[in-house]
Design a protein around this motif. Structure first.
Motif, PDB file in Angstrom:
ATOM      1  N   LEU A  20       0.823  -1.207   0.000  1.00 47.01           N
ATOM      2  CA  LEU A  20       0.000   0.000   0.000  1.00 47.01           C
ATOM      3  C   LEU A  20       0.856   1.255   0.000  1.00 47.01           C
ATOM      4  N   ASP A  21       0.299   2.333  -0.577  1.00 46.02           N
ATOM      5  CA  ASP A  21       1.004   3.607  -0.557  1.00 46.02           C
ATOM      6  C   ASP A  21       0.727   4.351   0.749  1.00 46.02           C
ATOM      7  N   ALA A  22       1.174   5.599   0.831  1.00 45.79           N
ATOM      8  CA  ALA A  22       1.037   6.358   2.077  1.00 45.79           C
ATOM      9  C   ALA A  22      -0.414   6.667   2.424  1.00 45.79           C
ATOM     10  N   GLN A  23      -1.294   6.644   1.409  1.00 50.98           N
ATOM     11  CA  GLN A  23      -2.728   6.846   1.640  1.00 50.98           C
ATOM     12  C   GLN A  23      -3.463   5.530   1.830  1.00 50.98           C
ATOM     13  N   HIS A  24      -2.690   4.441   1.967  1.00 50.34           N
ATOM     14  CA  HIS A  24      -3.231   3.096   2.163  1.00 50.34           C
ATOM     15  C   HIS A  24      -4.089   2.628   0.984  1.00 50.34           C
ATOM     16  N   ARG A  25      -3.679   3.045  -0.206  1.00 44.97           N
ATOM     17  CA  ARG A  25      -4.303   2.543  -1.426  1.00 44.97           C
ATOM     18  C   ARG A  25      -3.435   1.425  -1.986  1.00 44.97           C
ATOM     19  N   LEU A  26      -4.066   0.505  -2.667  1.00 42.21           N
ATOM     20  CA  LEU A  26      -3.372  -0.672  -3.174  1.00 42.21           C
ATOM     21  C   LEU A  26      -2.372  -0.307  -4.261  1.00 42.21           C
ATOM     22  N   ILE A  27      -1.139  -0.778  -4.103  1.00 46.20           N
ATOM     23  CA  ILE A  27      -0.131  -0.703  -5.161  1.00 46.20           C
ATOM     24  C   ILE A  27      -0.104  -2.028  -5.914  1.00 46.20           C
ATOM     25  N   ALA A  28      -0.020  -3.116  -5.154  1.00 44.42           N
ATOM     26  CA  ALA A  28       0.050  -4.440  -5.788  1.00 44.42           C
ATOM     27  C   ALA A  28      -0.267  -5.524  -4.773  1.00 44.42           C
ATOM     28  N   LEU A  29      -0.759  -6.642  -5.277  1.00 42.36           N
ATOM     29  CA  LEU A  29      -0.895  -7.870  -4.491  1.00 42.36           C
ATOM     30  C   LEU A  29       0.105  -8.863  -5.040  1.00 42.36           C
ATOM     31  N   GLU A  30       0.896  -9.445  -4.169  1.00 41.16           N
ATOM     32  CA  GLU A  30       1.850 -10.468  -4.604  1.00 41.16           C
ATOM     33  C   GLU A  30       1.707 -11.716  -3.750  1.00 41.16           C
ATOM     34  N   GLU A  31       1.687 -12.873  -4.405  1.00 46.05           N
ATOM     35  CA  GLU A  31       1.808 -14.151  -3.708  1.00 46.05           C
ATOM     36  C   GLU A  31       3.298 -14.420  -3.554  1.00 46.05           C
ATOM     37  N   LEU A  32       3.757 -14.442  -2.315  1.00 48.24           N
ATOM     38  CA  LEU A  32       5.192 -14.479  -2.062  1.00 48.24           C
ATOM     39  C   LEU A  32       5.732 -15.872  -1.784  1.00 48.24           C
ATOM     40  N   PHE A  33       4.940 -16.697  -1.111  1.00 47.25           N
ATOM     41  CA  PHE A  33       5.420 -18.028  -0.738  1.00 47.25           C
ATOM     42  C   PHE A  33       4.301 -19.043  -0.872  1.00 47.25           C
ATOM     43  N   ARG A  34       4.685 -20.267  -1.189  1.00 50.41           N
ATOM     44  CA  ARG A  34       3.738 -21.375  -1.222  1.00 50.41           C
ATOM     45  C   ARG A  34       4.246 -22.487  -0.336  1.00 50.41           C
ATOM     46  N   GLY A  35       3.306 -23.218   0.265  1.00 52.71           N
ATOM     47  CA  GLY A  35       3.713 -24.294   1.145  1.00 52.71           C
ATOM     48  C   GLY A  35       2.852 -25.519   0.972  1.00 52.71           C
ATOM     49  N   THR A  36       2.798 -26.315   2.013  1.00 50.53           N
ATOM     50  CA  THR A  36       1.966 -27.510   2.023  1.00 50.53           C
ATOM     51  C   THR A  36       0.592 -27.137   2.554  1.00 50.53           C
ATOM     52  N   LEU A  37      -0.231 -28.129   2.833  1.00 49.67           N
ATOM     53  CA  LEU A  37      -1.552 -27.868   3.405  1.00 49.67           C
ATOM     54  C   LEU A  37      -1.465 -27.364   4.839  1.00 49.67           C
ATOM     55  N   THR A  38      -0.325 -27.565   5.482  1.00 53.02           N
ATOM     56  CA  THR A  38      -0.258 -27.244   6.906  1.00 53.02           C
ATOM     57  C   THR A  38       0.692 -26.102   7.242  1.00 53.02           C
ATOM     58  N   GLN A  39       1.644 -25.780   6.398  1.00 53.08           N
ATOM     59  CA  GLN A  39       2.567 -24.712   6.766  1.00 53.08           C
ATOM     60  C   GLN A  39       3.220 -24.096   5.542  1.00 53.08           C
ATOM     61  N   THR A  40       3.684 -22.880   5.722  1.00 51.18           N
ATOM     62  CA  THR A  40       4.389 -22.167   4.674  1.00 51.18           C
ATOM     63  C   THR A  40       5.674 -21.604   5.261  1.00 51.18           C
ATOM     64  N   SER A  41       6.749 -21.696   4.529  1.00 45.68           N
ATOM     65  CA  SER A  41       7.997 -21.079   4.958  1.00 45.68           C
ATOM     66  C   SER A  41       8.010 -19.648   4.444  1.00 45.68           C
ATOM     67  N   VAL A  42       7.982 -18.707   5.355  1.00 48.90           N
ATOM     68  CA  VAL A  42       7.947 -17.288   4.997  1.00 48.90           C
ATOM     69  C   VAL A  42       9.249 -16.647   5.458  1.00 48.90           C
ATOM     70  N   TYR A  43       9.920 -15.961   4.551  1.00 51.95           N
ATOM     71  CA  TYR A  43      11.205 -15.347   4.848  1.00 51.95           C
ATOM     72  C   TYR A  43      11.034 -13.834   4.965  1.00 51.95           C
ATOM     73  N   PRO A  44      11.173 -13.276   6.169  1.00 55.52           N
ATOM     74  CA  PRO A  44      10.978 -11.838   6.363  1.00 55.52           C
ATOM     75  C   PRO A  44      11.820 -10.985   5.427  1.00 55.52           C
ATOM     76  N   ARG A  45      13.042 -11.415   5.154  1.00 50.28           N
ATOM     77  CA  ARG A  45      13.919 -10.626   4.269  1.00 50.28           C
ATOM     78  C   ARG A  45      13.273 -10.411   2.910  1.00 50.28           C
ATOM     79  N   GLU A  46      12.648 -11.463   2.362  1.00 48.50           N
ATOM     80  CA  GLU A  46      12.025 -11.355   1.044  1.00 48.50           C
ATOM     81  C   GLU A  46      10.816 -10.419   1.073  1.00 48.50           C
TER      82      GLU A  46
END
Length: 225
Positions: A131-157
């Protein structure tokens, strides 16, 4: 049975022209897309069966193309393509709305937008609304995919993508393919980890939304962000 074989007062097309789209029920609107039924089942009956099977319009729009393929009468490509096109139009319309105004002017639109994008995934997906400074949408991104039970999410990315978009804030999101939207301890811990990481580059985490088929939960509304 096609529209022409239905009684005159039961034909959705004529009803729409005479009274407007809002006068039609969900099954009637869906019947306009499908146009024909299958042997022993007219198009209105088929439409109602689809809605019952997938849990209404929202459930149908969240259904995968492969799931639609299993339904008698939708095995071909034309009808499935039309339903998929409607889904994509709905996504784009909501994206335009979210780009024009602050997302919290229309919180339900955010939930519906995320429902349409990730609720039907057979695997767990972690995404972010930048979101931008006015909290309007810039983009939606799917960043990580996992199994049915968990996803590995990397804060750096997540931080790298926020900087790429020059985002001022983010809304985090993930789905629960197995159903239910109650946040786990891992969800709460991940939210706080990402909140701390993004704060280092002056990006606020506004919410973490969990979606499942027909359900959505805002962790901010639960006081967990």
């Amino acid at each position: 049975m096609a529209f022409k074989d239905l009684p005159a007062d039961a034909r959705p097309r004529e009803k729409l022209i005479a009274r407007g789209a809002s006068a039609l029920g969900d099954a009637e609107l869906l019947a306009l897309l499908l146009r024909t039924g299958v042997a022993g089942k007219n198009v209105l009956q088929m439409s109602q069966e689809l809605l019952d099977t997938f849990g209404g319009i929202a459930g149908l729009l969240n259904t995968s193309v492969d799931d639609l393929k299993k339904i008698k009468g939708l095995g071909g490509t034309a009808k499935r393509a039309e339903l998929t096109a409607v889904l994509e139009l709905a996504r784009r319309a909501m994206a335009e709305r979210l780009k024009e105004r602050a997302i919290f002017d229309s919180p339900e639109a955010v939930k519906h937008y995320l429902q349409l994008h990730i609720a039907s995934r057979p695997h767990e997906v972690f995404a972010a609304l930048f979101l931008d400074a006015q909290h309007r949408l810039i983009a939606l991104e799917e960043l990580f995919r996992g199994t049915l039970t968990q996803t590995s999410v990397y804060p750096r990315e997540v931080v790298i993508r926020a900087l790429h978009h020059h985002a001022a804030a983010v809304v985090l999101a993930h789905n629960h393919p197995s159903g239910g939207v109650e946040p786990s301890r891992a969800d709460e811990s991940l939210t706080q980890t990402l909140k701390a990481a993004l704060a280092l580059v002056d990006v606020r985490v506004l919410d973490h939304v969990i979606v499942a088929a027909g359900q959505t939960l805002s962790m901010a509304e639960k006081g967990l962000v």
